[in-house]
Design a protein around this motif. Structure first.
Motif, PDB file in Angstrom:
ATOM      1  N   VAL A   1      48.087 -26.551  26.020  1.00 14.64           N
ATOM      2  CA  VAL A   1      47.664 -25.173  25.778  1.00 14.64           C
ATOM      3  C   VAL A   1      47.796 -24.813  24.296  1.00 14.64           C
ATOM      4  O   VAL A   1      46.909 -24.166  23.720  1.00 14.64           O
TER       5      VAL A   1
ATOM      6  N   LYS B   1      44.853 -23.645  21.856  1.00 15.55           N
ATOM      7  CA  LYS B   1      44.949 -22.374  21.131  1.00 15.55           C
ATOM      8  C   LYS B   1      44.642 -22.593  19.650  1.00 15.55           C
ATOM      9  O   LYS B   1      43.899 -21.820  19.039  1.00 15.55           O
TER      10      LYS B   1
ATOM     11  N   SER C   1      44.430 -16.569  24.699  1.00 17.77           N
ATOM     12  CA  SER C   1      45.244 -17.785  24.839  1.00 17.77           C
ATOM     13  C   SER C   1      46.649 -17.445  25.294  1.00 17.77           C
ATOM     14  O   SER C   1      47.207 -18.101  26.152  1.00 17.77           O
TER      15      SER C   1
ATOM     16  N   LEU D   1      48.630 -18.514  28.753  1.00 18.23           N
ATOM     17  CA  LEU D   1      49.961 -19.118  28.783  1.00 18.23           C
ATOM     18  C   LEU D   1      50.891 -18.287  29.660  1.00 18.23           C
ATOM     19  O   LEU D   1      51.644 -18.810  30.476  1.00 18.23           O
TER      20      LEU D   1
ATOM     21  N   SER E   1      50.105 -18.786  33.229  1.00 17.18           N
ATOM     22  CA  SER E   1      50.605 -20.061  33.742  1.00 17.18           C
ATOM     23  C   SER E   1      52.093 -19.966  34.026  1.00 17.18           C
ATOM     24  O   SER E   1      52.574 -20.491  35.003  1.00 17.18           O
TER      25      SER E   1
ATOM     26  N   TYR F   1      41.229 -23.774  32.693  1.00 19.63           N
ATOM     27  CA  TYR F   1      42.248 -24.691  32.195  1.00 19.63           C
ATOM     28  C   TYR F   1      42.425 -25.836  33.172  1.00 19.63           C
ATOM     29  O   TYR F   1      42.639 -25.622  34.351  1.00 19.63           O
TER      30      TYR F   1
END
Length: 198
Positions: A98, A102, A145, A149, A152, A177
DNA sequence: AGTCTAACCTATTCAAGGG
DNA sequence: CCCTTGAATAGGTTAGACT
């Protein structure tokens, strides 16, 4: 000082002396490789030990039922440590993926901004123009982004840890993703009862 | 609701074995 | 001799049975 106390104890309680001698004689013994293999395969079948299985293993391997129980207890502890290690590796890998993405997006934004500047069009004007065209709120790349995150992380926290969904290789539901390329899993996983609570 | 008991967990101890 | 591994222990928690 300690010796005197010990002597007093053993004189007062002969049973205690017996126990102490027993303890001196019976040093910790390693299990044989056959016993280990048998216990290991049993553990792979089922992580929890029911009384019947305990007695069966006890007879088969010539060990005290207590030893069988202790072995399973220690084995579960080792297994849990390994699980946590793998979970950590998996999350670390996902974080790196990730982060990289980003950075790539941020680089792309910088390039686009530079292009706009070259063409004499300010970014604020372009954003207004884009809003009018799409009819949606504009977002910076940073915010999307970071939101991904955050999502997630929320996804991970939202799961019941005892189900080990992440460690078992399940993908996140994050749109756009792909976490399929996470770290390799353990070669094998013992059967964990649904109600197992470590 | 309170008590008892068995099984479990985590943290720790300690013997055995390897480098 | 030191370090690692794993069997065993100590002490705490929990779930289920019983009163």
């Amino acid at each position: 000082m300690v010796e005197v106390k010990q002597q007093e104890w053993t004189e007062t309680f002969p049973e205690m002396e017996k126990m102490m001698n027993y303890k001196n004689q019976e040093k910790k013994k390693r299990l044989t490789s056959e016993q280990m293999e048998s216990l290991e395969s049993s553990f792979q079948e089922e992580i929890k030990l029911d009384p019947q299985r305990k007695m069966k293993l006890s007879k088969e391997l010539g060990l005290q039922p207590r030893q069988i129980a202790v072995w399973f207890q220690n084995r579960r502890a080792r297994w849990k440590t390994k699980q946590l290690e793998h979970l950590y590796d998996s999350l670390k890998h996902q974080f790196n993926v990730v982060s990289k993405e980003k950075q790539q997006l941020q680089d792309e934004v910088m390039k686009l901004k530079a292009m706009l500047k070259e063409q004499g069009c300010s970014s604020s004007r372009m954003q207004c123009y884009y809003s009018e065209m799409s009819g949606e709120e504009t977002e910076t790349v940073e915010s999307t982004s970071e939101a991904a995150l955050l999502c997630s992380n929320m996804e991970i926290k939202g799961k019941n840890h005892n189900q080990f969904n992440i460690a078992e290789g399940n993908c996140f539901n994050l749109e756009g993703y792909n976490f399929n390329n996470s770290v390799p899993l353990l070669p094998y996983w013992p059967n964990v009862p649904h109600n197992y609570q470590p």
